[in-house]
Design a protein around this motif. Sequence first.
Motif, PDB file in Angstrom:
ATOM      1  N   TYR A  79     -17.688 -12.565   7.858  1.00 13.15           N
ATOM      2  CA  TYR A  79     -16.686 -11.904   7.351  1.00 13.15           C
ATOM      3  C   TYR A  79     -17.083 -10.708   6.610  1.00 13.15           C
ATOM      4  CZ  TYR A  79     -13.179 -11.119   3.478  1.00 13.15           C
ATOM      5  OH  TYR A  79     -12.322 -10.359   2.704  1.00 13.15           O
ATOM      6  N   GLY A  80     -16.326  -9.642   6.480  1.00 12.52           N
ATOM      7  CA  GLY A  80     -16.491  -8.392   5.950  1.00 12.52           C
ATOM      8  C   GLY A  80     -15.462  -7.562   6.148  1.00 12.52           C
ATOM      9  N   SER A  81     -15.569  -6.277   5.623  1.00  7.14           N
ATOM     10  CA  SER A  81     -14.457  -5.190   5.455  1.00  7.14           C
ATOM     11  C   SER A  81     -14.636  -4.237   6.162  1.00  7.14           C
ATOM     12  CB  SER A  81     -14.374  -4.969   3.997  1.00  7.14           C
ATOM     13  OG  SER A  81     -13.816  -5.812   3.186  1.00  7.14           O
ATOM     14  N   THR A  82     -13.863  -3.747   7.018  1.00  2.00           N
ATOM     15  CA  THR A  82     -14.055  -2.272   7.652  1.00  2.00           C
ATOM     16  C   THR A  82     -13.993  -1.255   6.850  1.00  2.00           C
ATOM     17  OG1 THR A  82     -11.736  -2.115   8.314  1.00  2.00           O
ATOM     18  CG2 THR A  82     -13.162  -3.212   9.767  1.00  2.00           C
ATOM     19  N   ALA A  83     -14.069   0.115   7.195  1.00  5.18           N
ATOM     20  CA  ALA A  83     -13.986   0.985   6.312  1.00  5.18           C
ATOM     21  C   ALA A  83     -12.531   1.328   5.736  1.00  5.18           C
ATOM     22  CB  ALA A  83     -14.361   2.220   6.971  1.00  5.18           C
ATOM     23  N   LEU A  84     -11.505   1.038   6.843  1.00 14.14           N
ATOM     24  CA  LEU A  84      -9.984   1.168   6.290  1.00 14.14           C
ATOM     25  C   LEU A  84      -9.609   0.077   5.453  1.00 14.14           C
ATOM     26  CD1 LEU A  84      -7.104   2.080   6.957  1.00 14.14           C
ATOM     27  CD2 LEU A  84      -6.935   0.501   8.986  1.00 14.14           C
ATOM     28  N   GLN A  85     -10.199  -1.200   5.635  1.00 11.43           N
ATOM     29  CA  GLN A  85      -9.692  -2.120   4.803  1.00 11.43           C
ATOM     30  C   GLN A  85     -10.383  -1.803   3.428  1.00 11.43           C
ATOM     31  OE1 GLN A  85     -11.537  -5.354   7.123  1.00 11.43           O
ATOM     32  NE2 GLN A  85      -9.650  -5.940   7.979  1.00 11.43           N
ATOM     33  N   TYR A  86     -11.668  -1.323   3.118  1.00 11.39           N
ATOM     34  CA  TYR A  86     -12.388  -1.088   2.065  1.00 11.39           C
ATOM     35  C   TYR A  86     -11.331   0.150   1.394  1.00 11.39           C
ATOM     36  CZ  TYR A  86     -15.482   0.362  -1.699  1.00 11.39           C
ATOM     37  OH  TYR A  86     -16.246   0.812  -2.638  1.00 11.39           O
ATOM     38  N   ILE A  87     -10.926   1.077   2.159  1.00 12.44           N
ATOM     39  CA  ILE A  87      -9.922   2.252   1.617  1.00 12.44           C
ATOM     40  C   ILE A  87      -8.933   1.504   1.027  1.00 12.44           C
ATOM     41  CG2 ILE A  87      -8.760   4.305   2.027  1.00 12.44           C
ATOM     42  CD1 ILE A  87     -11.073   4.810   3.863  1.00 12.44           C
ATOM     43  N   LEU A  88      -8.035   0.581   1.871  1.00 11.06           N
ATOM     44  CA  LEU A  88      -6.783  -0.105   1.214  1.00 11.06           C
ATOM     45  C   LEU A  88      -7.086  -0.802  -0.137  1.00 11.06           C
ATOM     46  CD1 LEU A  88      -5.706  -1.211   4.950  1.00 11.06           C
ATOM     47  CD2 LEU A  88      -4.512   0.700   3.197  1.00 11.06           C
ATOM     48  N   ALA A  89      -8.331  -1.474  -0.022  1.00 10.84           N
ATOM     49  CA  ALA A  89      -8.340  -2.164  -1.334  1.00 10.84           C
ATOM     50  C   ALA A  89      -8.702  -1.070  -2.455  1.00 10.84           C
ATOM     51  CB  ALA A  89      -9.637  -3.092  -1.085  1.00 10.84           C
ATOM     52  N   CYS A  90      -9.406  -0.123  -2.358  1.00  8.19           N
ATOM     53  CA  CYS A  90      -9.557   0.881  -3.227  1.00  8.19           C
ATOM     54  C   CYS A  90      -8.477   1.530  -3.750  1.00  8.19           C
ATOM     55  CB  CYS A  90     -10.413   1.885  -2.745  1.00  8.19           C
ATOM     56  SG  CYS A  90     -12.382   1.370  -2.865  1.00  8.19           S
ATOM     57  N   ILE A  91      -7.581   1.761  -2.687  1.00 10.46           N
ATOM     58  CA  ILE A  91      -6.286   2.522  -3.144  1.00 10.46           C
ATOM     59  C   ILE A  91      -5.293   1.372  -3.944  1.00 10.46           C
ATOM     60  CG2 ILE A  91      -3.868   3.359  -2.035  1.00 10.46           C
ATOM     61  CD1 ILE A  91      -5.658   4.315   0.320  1.00 10.46           C
ATOM     62  N   THR A  92      -5.476   0.111  -3.735  1.00  7.80           N
ATOM     63  CA  THR A  92      -4.351  -0.720  -4.369  1.00  7.80           C
ATOM     64  C   THR A  92      -5.163  -1.301  -5.620  1.00  7.80           C
ATOM     65  OG1 THR A  92      -5.455  -2.598  -3.043  1.00  7.80           O
ATOM     66  CG2 THR A  92      -3.334  -1.368  -2.297  1.00  7.80           C
ATOM     67  N   PHE A  93      -6.292  -0.924  -5.942  1.00 15.30           N
ATOM     68  CA  PHE A  93      -7.321  -1.434  -7.006  1.00 15.30           C
ATOM     69  C   PHE A  93      -7.539  -2.749  -6.791  1.00 15.30           C
ATOM     70  CE2 PHE A  93      -5.685   2.853  -8.677  1.00 15.30           C
ATOM     71  CZ  PHE A  93      -6.675   3.411  -8.896  1.00 15.30           C
ATOM     72  N   GLY A  94      -7.597  -3.261  -5.653  1.00 18.51           N
ATOM     73  CA  GLY A  94      -8.125  -4.776  -5.398  1.00 18.51           C
ATOM     74  C   GLY A  94      -6.751  -5.742  -5.431  1.00 18.51           C
ATOM     75  N   THR A  95      -5.768  -5.243  -5.707  1.00 22.28           N
ATOM     76  CA  THR A  95      -4.602  -6.293  -5.685  1.00 22.28           C
ATOM     77  C   THR A  95      -4.286  -6.567  -4.404  1.00 22.28           C
ATOM     78  OG1 THR A  95      -3.492  -4.762  -7.399  1.00 22.28           O
ATOM     79  CG2 THR A  95      -1.981  -6.165  -6.003  1.00 22.28           C
ATOM     80  N   TRP A  96      -4.559  -5.929  -3.369  1.00 21.56           N
ATOM     81  CA  TRP A  96      -4.782  -6.360  -1.875  1.00 21.56           C
ATOM     82  C   TRP A  96      -6.097  -6.142  -1.332  1.00 21.56           C
ATOM     83  CZ3 TRP A  96      -2.837  -3.007   2.711  1.00 21.56           C
ATOM     84  CH2 TRP A  96      -3.245  -3.817   3.937  1.00 21.56           C
ATOM     85  N   LYS A  97      -6.655  -7.071  -0.753  1.00 28.92           N
ATOM     86  CA  LYS A  97      -8.074  -7.030  -0.443  1.00 28.92           C
ATOM     87  C   LYS A  97      -8.392  -7.609   1.163  1.00 28.92           C
ATOM     88  CE  LYS A  97     -12.817  -7.181  -1.867  1.00 28.92           C
ATOM     89  NZ  LYS A  97     -13.277  -6.220  -0.902  1.00 28.92           N
ATOM     90  N   PRO A  98      -7.938  -6.793   1.900  1.00 28.48           N
ATOM     91  CA  PRO A  98      -7.901  -7.262   3.470  1.00 28.48           C
ATOM     92  C   PRO A  98      -9.414  -7.273   3.908  1.00 28.48           C
ATOM     93  CG  PRO A  98      -7.124  -4.638   3.346  1.00 28.48           C
ATOM     94  CD  PRO A  98      -7.562  -5.476   2.078  1.00 28.48           C
ATOM     95  N   GLY A  99      -9.430  -8.343   4.834  1.00 29.04           N
ATOM     96  CA  GLY A  99     -10.878  -8.283   5.602  1.00 29.04           C
ATOM     97  C   GLY A  99     -10.888  -8.897   6.944  1.00 29.04           C
ATOM     98  N   THR A 100     -11.875  -8.960   7.627  1.00 23.05           N
ATOM     99  CA  THR A 100     -11.799  -9.191   9.061  1.00 23.05           C
ATOM    100  C   THR A 100     -12.872 -10.402   9.100  1.00 23.05           C
ATOM    101  OG1 THR A 100     -11.620  -7.040   9.871  1.00 23.05           O
ATOM    102  CG2 THR A 100     -12.406  -8.546  11.487  1.00 23.05           C
ATOM    103  N   VAL A 101     -12.330 -11.293   9.668  1.00 30.33           N
ATOM    104  CA  VAL A 101     -13.316 -12.522  10.187  1.00 30.33           C
ATOM    105  C   VAL A 101     -13.583 -12.352  11.617  1.00 30.33           C
ATOM    106  CG1 VAL A 101     -13.417 -15.100  10.145  1.00 30.33           C
ATOM    107  CG2 VAL A 101     -12.450 -13.851   8.074  1.00 30.33           C
TER     108      VAL A 101
END
Length: 139
Positions: A106-128
């Motif tokens: 389980y981890g986050s790609t660069a895009l998923q990290y950016i999305l989590a930062c933009i939403t201030f963690g309200t949405w935290k996507p990841g890849t399994v």
Amino acid sequence: MADKKLVVGCGLWVMLVLGLALTGCTTFKATGLQSGLAVNGQQYEKAGYFSEKVWVNQFLGWPFVTYGGTLFNLTAEATDPNVKNLIETNIRKYGGDGVIDVEIDYGSTALQYILACITFGTWKPGTVTVSGTVVKAAK
């Protein structure tokens, strides 16, 4: 004055590039798991191998921390049904009875990290990423 802006600008770019590079790291990994096998001396033969990725969504997470924690553990089990369905689908696909040597990353790609930062963690996507060897009972 221009030199100071250049240094600050370069520093920000370096921090951004390093942050994005580090977010691709695995934040959770489990190996050597198995599922669906009877442990009664039955012999099994290899039926196939799979390795697939699935996008998972967690909410109320910590946007600037790559370990994937969520506030009050509200969506901690968001990956469970996805992983279970992926394993069961591959067992059926290969006509097997179970799966061995399961590895779950389980981890986050660069895009998923950016999305989590933009939403201030309200949405935290990841890849399994789930991989394993499907086996069936030997006759």
